[in-house]
Enzyme design. Sequence first.
Site, PDB file in Angstrom:
ATOM      1  CD  GLU A   1      15.147  -1.113   0.480  1.00 30.81           C
ATOM      2  OE1 GLU A   1      14.856  -1.035   2.407  1.00 30.81           O
ATOM      3  OE2 GLU A   1      15.865   0.230   0.092  1.00 30.81           O
TER       4      GLU A   1
ATOM      5  CD  GLU B   1       5.437  10.466 -13.238  1.00 28.67           C
ATOM      6  OE1 GLU B   1       5.802  10.503 -14.173  1.00 28.67           O
ATOM      7  OE2 GLU B   1       4.813  10.493 -12.159  1.00 28.67           O
TER       8      GLU B   1
ATOM      9  NE  ARG C   1       0.863  -4.837   1.259  1.00 30.58           N
ATOM     10  CZ  ARG C   1       1.247  -3.669   0.249  1.00 30.58           C
ATOM     11  NH1 ARG C   1       2.420  -3.141   0.818  1.00 30.58           N
ATOM     12  NH2 ARG C   1       1.463  -2.929  -0.603  1.00 30.58           N
TER      13      ARG C   1
ATOM     14  CD  GLU D   1      12.735   2.692   4.211  1.00 35.49           C
ATOM     15  OE1 GLU D   1      11.971   3.720   4.170  1.00 35.49           O
ATOM     16  OE2 GLU D   1      12.633   1.554   3.740  1.00 35.49           O
TER      17      GLU D   1
ATOM     18  CG  HIS E   1      14.930  13.571  15.939  1.00 36.49           C
ATOM     19  ND1 HIS E   1      15.939  13.997  15.542  1.00 36.49           N
ATOM     20  CD2 HIS E   1      13.542  14.288  15.176  1.00 36.49           C
ATOM     21  CE1 HIS E   1      15.877  15.304  14.726  1.00 36.49           C
ATOM     22  NE2 HIS E   1      14.355  15.367  14.205  1.00 36.49           N
TER      23      HIS E   1
ATOM     24  N   GLY F   1       9.557   0.262   8.680  1.00 34.13           N
ATOM     25  CA  GLY F   1       9.874   1.873   8.913  1.00 34.13           C
ATOM     26  C   GLY F   1       7.677   2.115   9.474  1.00 34.13           C
TER      27      GLY F   1
ATOM     28  NE  ARG G   1      13.896  -0.885   4.764  1.00 29.94           N
ATOM     29  CZ  ARG G   1      12.256  -1.132   5.162  1.00 29.94           C
ATOM     30  NH1 ARG G   1      11.931  -1.489   5.695  1.00 29.94           N
ATOM     31  NH2 ARG G   1      11.681  -1.465   3.554  1.00 29.94           N
ATOM     32  CB  ILE G   2      12.723  -5.964   9.963  1.00 30.29           C
ATOM     33  CG1 ILE G   2      11.890  -5.144  11.042  1.00 30.29           C
ATOM     34  CG2 ILE G   2      13.226  -6.702  10.608  1.00 30.29           C
ATOM     35  CD1 ILE G   2      11.420  -5.693  12.936  1.00 30.29           C
ATOM     36  N   GLY G   3      11.081  -4.996   6.687  1.00 30.24           N
ATOM     37  CA  GLY G   3      10.180  -4.292   6.313  1.00 30.24           C
ATOM     38  C   GLY G   3       9.133  -4.375   5.096  1.00 30.24           C
ATOM     39  CB  SER G   4       6.845  -4.342   2.654  1.00 32.06           C
ATOM     40  OG  SER G   4       6.858  -3.199   2.818  1.00 32.06           O
TER      41      SER G   4
ATOM     42  NE  ARG H   1       4.563  -4.001   8.576  1.00 33.17           N
ATOM     43  CZ  ARG H   1       4.736  -4.014   8.044  1.00 33.17           C
ATOM     44  NH1 ARG H   1       6.434  -2.916   7.233  1.00 33.17           N
ATOM     45  NH2 ARG H   1       3.729  -3.088   7.014  1.00 33.17           N
TER      46      ARG H   1
ATOM     47  NE  ARG I   1       9.654  15.915  14.995  1.00 28.89           N
ATOM     48  CZ  ARG I   1      10.288  17.385  14.444  1.00 28.89           C
ATOM     49  NH1 ARG I   1      10.394  16.471  12.575  1.00 28.89           N
ATOM     50  NH2 ARG I   1      10.491  18.276  14.336  1.00 28.89           N
TER      51      ARG I   1
ATOM     52  CB  SER J   1       4.479  -5.976   0.819  1.00 27.86           C
ATOM     53  OG  SER J   1       5.224  -4.892   0.019  1.00 27.86           O
ATOM     54  CG  ASP J   2       4.745  -4.038  -4.356  1.00 29.86           C
ATOM     55  OD1 ASP J   2       5.311  -3.690  -5.200  1.00 29.86           O
ATOM     56  OD2 ASP J   2       4.875  -3.942  -2.673  1.00 29.86           O
TER      57      ASP J   2
END
Length: 237
Positions: free
Chosen positions: A179, A162, A217, A181, A4, A20, A87-90, A24, A43, A203-204
């Site tokens: 999140e 849900e 964002r 991951e 990969h 992710g 990890r850097i993310g929302s 970004r 990929r 972010s939310d």
Amino acid sequence: MTIHIGAKPGDIAETVLMPGDPLRAKWAAETFLTESRLVNEVRGMLGYTGLWRGNRVTIHGSGMGMPSLSIYANELIRDYGAKTLIRIGSCGAMQSHVGLRDIIIAMTATTLSTPSSGIFRELNFAPHADWSLLRAAVAAAEARGVTTHVGGIYSSDVFYDERPDLNEVMTRHGILGVEMEAAELYNLALRHGARALAVLTVSDHLLTGAALPADQRQGSFGDMVEIALHAAFPGTA
């Protein structure tokens, strides 16, 4: 080269930041690194290696969800010698005192299941961050004056959840945000003797429904990247 990751030996730094979104990764490399070059695009999962204040850094996408991250983190650690993965993310906030654009530094990551669940079987393993990285990230956030929260997060294995009852339980037990991951990243780092941390931008908000517009964002994530870099290289001027 792995299945990969098309990087050559020596292309990947020992310190890897993992957003992710591959785009970004491209933005962060162009914004924060010098002499950055593309080292992977298999990929469409982009990875760049360059310098941050003289320190070699790779910024490599992980994809969405723990199964995708598990592929890249495993190969980065086992085949390319990555030793520090951040990890850097929302994330979505789950506490009323956590606001949009705030930073969450994840001490622990609760989850229903991860790709590692088959190894642990009946054991409820508690994946956690590396203490030295966490301590350095908190110091970096305080130095920048960024509103920061440190504690547990929830790594969900689904995006369209849900289970409002489960969210309510998470909130009652002080989980700061959700999140998809970090728990598996922490599992893999602990298994292979690497260091891991998740630095997240809110972010939310699951309680209020507030959310940053998509076009805002990216611009809100600079503090998160700076904190991650200072955590990886504490004392860097």
